[in-house]
Design a protein around this motif. Structure first.
Motif, PDB file in Angstrom:
ATOM      1  N   ASP A  61      -2.176  49.739  39.142  1.00 11.32           N
ATOM      2  CA  ASP A  61      -0.806  49.113  38.437  1.00 11.32           C
ATOM      3  C   ASP A  61      -0.868  47.805  37.925  1.00 11.32           C
ATOM      4  OD1 ASP A  61      -1.162  48.245  41.138  1.00 11.32           O
ATOM      5  OD2 ASP A  61       1.045  48.092  41.490  1.00 11.32           O
ATOM      6  N   LYS A  62      -2.067  47.142  38.201  1.00 10.15           N
ATOM      7  CA  LYS A  62      -2.199  45.862  37.667  1.00 10.15           C
ATOM      8  C   LYS A  62      -2.864  45.739  36.469  1.00 10.15           C
ATOM      9  CE  LYS A  62      -1.304  43.889  41.619  1.00 10.15           C
ATOM     10  NZ  LYS A  62      -0.932  45.014  42.696  1.00 10.15           N
ATOM     11  N   GLN A 161       3.420  53.295  43.314  1.00  9.37           N
ATOM     12  CA  GLN A 161       3.033  52.409  42.540  1.00  9.37           C
ATOM     13  C   GLN A 161       3.343  52.324  40.921  1.00  9.37           C
ATOM     14  OE1 GLN A 161      -1.033  51.985  43.661  1.00  9.37           O
ATOM     15  NE2 GLN A 161      -0.796  49.922  44.807  1.00  9.37           N
ATOM     16  N   ARG A 164       6.935  52.122  40.582  1.00  9.74           N
ATOM     17  CA  ARG A 164       7.319  50.756  40.430  1.00  9.74           C
ATOM     18  C   ARG A 164       7.270  50.087  39.107  1.00  9.74           C
ATOM     19  NH1 ARG A 164       4.305  46.077  41.253  1.00  9.74           N
ATOM     20  NH2 ARG A 164       5.493  43.948  42.120  1.00  9.74           N
ATOM     21  N   GLU A 165       6.136  50.557  38.414  1.00 12.44           N
ATOM     22  CA  GLU A 165       5.849  50.192  37.317  1.00 12.44           C
ATOM     23  C   GLU A 165       6.759  50.446  36.164  1.00 12.44           C
ATOM     24  OE1 GLU A 165       4.477  47.439  34.707  1.00 12.44           O
ATOM     25  OE2 GLU A 165       3.668  47.362  36.612  1.00 12.44           O
ATOM     26  N   ILE A 168      10.149  48.698  36.409  1.00 13.33           N
ATOM     27  CA  ILE A 168      10.003  47.502  36.216  1.00 13.33           C
ATOM     28  C   ILE A 168      10.239  47.316  34.704  1.00 13.33           C
ATOM     29  CG2 ILE A 168       8.569  45.399  35.503  1.00 13.33           C
ATOM     30  CD1 ILE A 168       7.280  45.647  38.303  1.00 13.33           C
ATOM     31  N   GLU A 189       7.285  40.925  41.494  1.00 13.10           N
ATOM     32  CA  GLU A 189       6.469  40.610  40.064  1.00 13.10           C
ATOM     33  C   GLU A 189       6.832  39.529  39.397  1.00 13.10           C
ATOM     34  OE1 GLU A 189       3.970  40.812  38.306  1.00 13.10           O
ATOM     35  OE2 GLU A 189       3.968  43.058  39.348  1.00 13.10           O
ATOM     36  N   THR A 190       6.109  38.532  39.423  1.00 10.34           N
ATOM     37  CA  THR A 190       6.375  37.234  38.842  1.00 10.34           C
ATOM     38  C   THR A 190       5.588  37.071  37.399  1.00 10.34           C
ATOM     39  OG1 THR A 190       4.453  36.195  39.801  1.00 10.34           O
ATOM     40  CG2 THR A 190       6.789  36.289  40.968  1.00 10.34           C
ATOM     41  N   ARG A 191       4.826  38.283  37.148  1.00 10.67           N
ATOM     42  CA  ARG A 191       4.002  37.999  35.755  1.00 10.67           C
ATOM     43  C   ARG A 191       4.846  37.839  34.599  1.00 10.67           C
ATOM     44  NH1 ARG A 191       3.014  43.884  36.664  1.00 10.67           N
ATOM     45  NH2 ARG A 191       3.656  44.995  34.617  1.00 10.67           N
ATOM     46  N   THR A 253       7.487  46.280  46.287  1.00 13.74           N
ATOM     47  CA  THR A 253       7.290  44.810  46.149  1.00 13.74           C
ATOM     48  C   THR A 253       5.871  44.360  46.099  1.00 13.74           C
ATOM     49  OG1 THR A 253       7.408  44.752  48.775  1.00 13.74           O
ATOM     50  CG2 THR A 253       9.558  44.619  47.391  1.00 13.74           C
ATOM     51  N   GLY A 254       4.873  45.183  45.814  1.00 18.22           N
ATOM     52  CA  GLY A 254       3.750  44.735  45.467  1.00 18.22           C
ATOM     53  C   GLY A 254       2.638  44.717  46.501  1.00 18.22           C
TER      54      GLY A 254
END
Length: 746
Positions: A61-62, A161, A164-165, A168, A189-191, A253-254
């Motif tokens: 997921d990254k 995961q 989650r993505e 988002i 997620e702060t990206r 929440t990652g």
């Protein structure tokens, strides 16, 4: 553990068992402490491997696209790699954005990248960071077709995961102001936060509030528990539901260390309390041991360290706090949280933010009592209904708007941070003891004593003892120049050039939100680790990006009191815009035409060619600087060409102790006449590894060696440090300091 021993003894009286268990825990910790494998290196200039590999990689997921850069984490043959790929055109970028390879298997062709230790002898080491996060290597992708990506069967964690993505991406489509802030607070997620927002939060010392933490988990736990009980769900059934939902929340929440710690504590408590009576400190210790046994490298994670040290202080303080009123209890817990994190923050970041210390008393209650509950309600309604009621969106927009206005106002308050140089371990221990005594004073309501002790501690940490010593650092910043001089006799800083990267024109789709720069990775950390947050004089030799490209970034991060340039050579519109931006930071811009020398303590900076006329070739306008300190002479040549060398030759002295070689060792500089006149004993060349200009030129290196000059190239040695005192001049380097650590490691 030492903190637990001291605080336990001062708060509790029956602490014998705690002390014995703590000592045993220290022994166990020593035995399982992960050792970094450091190997002796002859040079930092490793040969470049051009061999290409082709494999199928499993992306998780990254996955992120920023401008023209695709970056992700993925697994190949059971090992995790960090992957970078430069997108070739806008059409390819759009293709990737439409079919992002979340949880997919893709075929890539790549080169492996040699990751160096920190060549500037600074704390942060990217190589160690990768090891701590169990990343085997960094891959530079040469060929990557998104059409090759195929979905694979996922386990339950990967399914969560992926959800989650997808969640988002759906949130990103909402027409709600500050949706990026909502995503950061709700899902960790702060990206998607802009660099400007992140900088505002960091400057104010409240960036940690945007990381989902243990307090968020506690609020979610209480909210769910009360909700289930109101729905007439039985107590033990409610516990079971929460036991199942909390791990899912951690994934959503990652899987941050602070959330894992909080979730782990709740789950361990739910299990163990059924078989034995156990207190909070024991539960915290059990989860700590389990996490460290599972992954020893987690102890290096700053979030993990902060989470456990703050939790431990608060738990040990509960016997006294529970008797306080609500207001005093809130104030005390906030104070303990900030004081207990002090030792971790100054160790890692070398700075204490006065403004952050004050503003946290405003923002912690605001975020935890108002903003976070609103955000969680927003998220829950979106998950359940697929949309959010308009009135709730308006409320959140209003609250965020006013909060961000307050952040902007507070950021304008001119309060300097306290910068603390790297200290010996014994001093960190003494600071920790002092912090414990201050916390105990607060718990005993001895506020005058606590304020006095805290003021004394801050005063001691702010003192810089003068020494008859000057340290010159020729930094390793790639294909550029930057030198910092620390005048410890008068505690002043002089810098010559900032380094920087050539600014190639980029189309709008190529521009990245988060560009790597030398200001954040080298210049500011170097200043902070020496205990400085301002530069007294910055001399820019000439307006080329590899010598002044970091000027604007640097002026935003530290105070530059005086900037010395040859104004008439800064003639283009772009250069004038740079000067205007720097001037807004209250920097005094001085024209070198009217300056022949500056005196800093026992050191004199003599400027040559500082009144040059403007030339099409800006290298011909380079300011050449002579540094005279304690009978030692150093000459820094900028990018001065042979023409300039001959022009100033008669003014130069002979027999210099060190020459900073001109133009990165190019054939355009270091003429025979010039070298014969200056006759340096040591020669420093600043040049990037595998640079496209193939500098330094072998003929220049050979010429220097033939003239009995010992050559130090930043490509090989990393940072070159020159220590000058009344008696001698000594030289060390990033390579030498690294090899010392490698020797100790073995």
């Amino acid at each position: 553990m030492l903190m637990i021993i001291f605080l336990s003894c001062m708060i509790k009286f029956q602490s014998y068992k705690i002390m014995m268990m703590s000592l045993l825990f220290i022994v166990i910790g020593y035995l399982i402490y992960p050792k970094m494998s450091l190997h002796y290196m002859e040079s930092f200039n490793l040969s470049k491997e051009n061999k290409a590999y082709t494999h199928t990689i499993q992306f998780g997921d990254k996955v992120l696209i920023d401008g023209d850069l695709f970056q992700a984490n993925g697994d190949i043959n059971g090992l995790t790699y960090k992957v970078f790929y430069t997108l070739k055109n806008e059409q390819e970028k759009m293709t990737f954005l439409k079919a992002m390879p979340f949880m997919k298997n893709c075929r890539i062709t790549y080169n492996r990248t040699d990751i160096l230790p920190n060549t500037n002898d600074l704390k942060f080491n990217y190589n160690e960071y990768l090891i701590q996060h169990e990343i085997a290597d960094v891959l530079k992708v040469k060929a990557f077709s998104i059409e090759s990506c195929k979905r694979r069967s996922l386990n339950i964690i990967e399914e969560a995961q992926l959800y989650r993505e997808i969640l988002i991406q759906k949130l990103k489509t909402l027409d709600v102001k500050n949706i990026d802030d909502i995503i950061a607070l709700a899902l960790g997620e702060t990206r998607y936060l802009s660099p400007e927002r992140i900088e505002e939060l960091k400057k104010l010392g409240i960036y940690h509030l945007y990381a989902v933490s243990g307090s968020h988990v506690a609020l979610v736990n209480v909210f769910l528990f009360r909700l289930l009980l109101r729905m007439n769900v039985k107590y033990h059934h409610s516990e079971l539901i929460i036991f199942i939902l909390l791990p899912l929340y951690a994934i959503l929440t990652g899987l941050s260390p602070s959330v894992l710690r909080a979730v782990g504590v709740v789950m361990v408590y739910m299990v163990i309390k059924r078989v034995m009576n156990i207190d909070s400190l024991q539960i915290l210790s059990i989860t700590f041991i389990l996490f460290v046994l599972f992954n020893p490298y987690v102890i290096f994670d700053i979030g993990f360290q902060l989470s456990y040290i703050i939790s431990t202080f608060i738990i040990l303080s509960i016997p006294l706090i529970k008797t306080f009123s609500i207001t005093r209890k809130t104030f005390t817990i906030n104070m303990i949280s900030q004081l207990s994190s002090f030792i971790i923050l100054i160790f890692h970041f070398n700075t204490f933010q006065w403004l952050g210390f004050i503003s946290n008393f405003i923002f912690i209650p605001l975020f935890e009592l108002i903003i976070f509950p609103l955000v969680m309600l927003f998220l829950m309604l979106f998950i359940i209904l697929g949309k959010v009621p308009l009135f709730l969106s308006h409320i959140i927009e209003f609250v965020f708007g006013k909060t961000l206005e307050l952040i902007e106002v507070l950021n304008e308050i001119p309060i300097n941070d306290l910068d603390i140089s790297n200290l010996h371990a014994i001093f960190y221990f003494l600071i920790l003891v002092a912090i414990i005594v201050i916390i105990v004073s607060i718990l005993k309501l001895q506020y005058i004593k606590a304020i006095t002790l805290f003021s004394i501690l801050m005063l001691i940490l702010s003192i810089k003892l003068n020494r008859d010593e000057i340290i010159l650092e020729f930094l390793d910043i790639g294909q550029g120049d930057a030198m910092i001089a620390y005048h410890q006799d008068v505690n002043s800083v002089v810098m010559i050039d900032t380094g920087g990267k050539d600014q190639h024109h980029k189309e709008k789709w190529q521009i990245r939100n988060k560009e790597l720069n030398y200001t954040d990775s080298v210049l500011v950390p170097d200043l902070y680790e020496k205990g400085y947050n301002q530069i007294d004089y910055l001399i820019i030799s000439h307006p080329h990006a590899d010598h002044m490209g970091e000027l604007v970034n640097l002026s935003k991060k530290v105070k530059i009191k005086n900037l010395i340039i040859n104004k008439k050579t800064w003639d283009s519109h772009a250069l004038k815009l740079i000067l205007n931006e720097v001037a807004h930071s209250n920097t005094h811009i001085m024209d070198s035409t009217h300056i022949k020398q500056i005196k800093i303590g026992a050191t004199i900076y003599q400027l040559y060619n500082q009144d040059s006329e403007n030339h099409a070739d800006k290298n011909d306008t380079s300011i050449v600087t002579e540094i005279r300190a304690y009978n030692k002479k150093i000459l820094t040549a900028g990018d001065a060409t042979e023409r300039i060398e001959n022009h100033i030759l008669n003014d130069l002295k002979a027999n210099y102790d060190l020459l900073k070689v001109g133009h990165h060792g190019s054939l355009t500089s270091t003429s025979d006449n010039f070298l014969y006149k200056v006759r340096p004993k040591l020669c420093v060349i600043s040049s990037g590894r595998h640079n496209r200009y193939k500098l330094p030129h072998p003929k220049i290196v050979q010429k220097l060696e033939n003239n009995q000059c010992k050559v130090f190239n930043t490509q090989d040695y990393g940072v070159i440090k020159v220590i000058i005192d009344k008696e001698d001049m000594n030289i060390t380097s990033g390579l030498l300091e690294y090899n010392k650590k490698a020797y100790k490691n073995h």
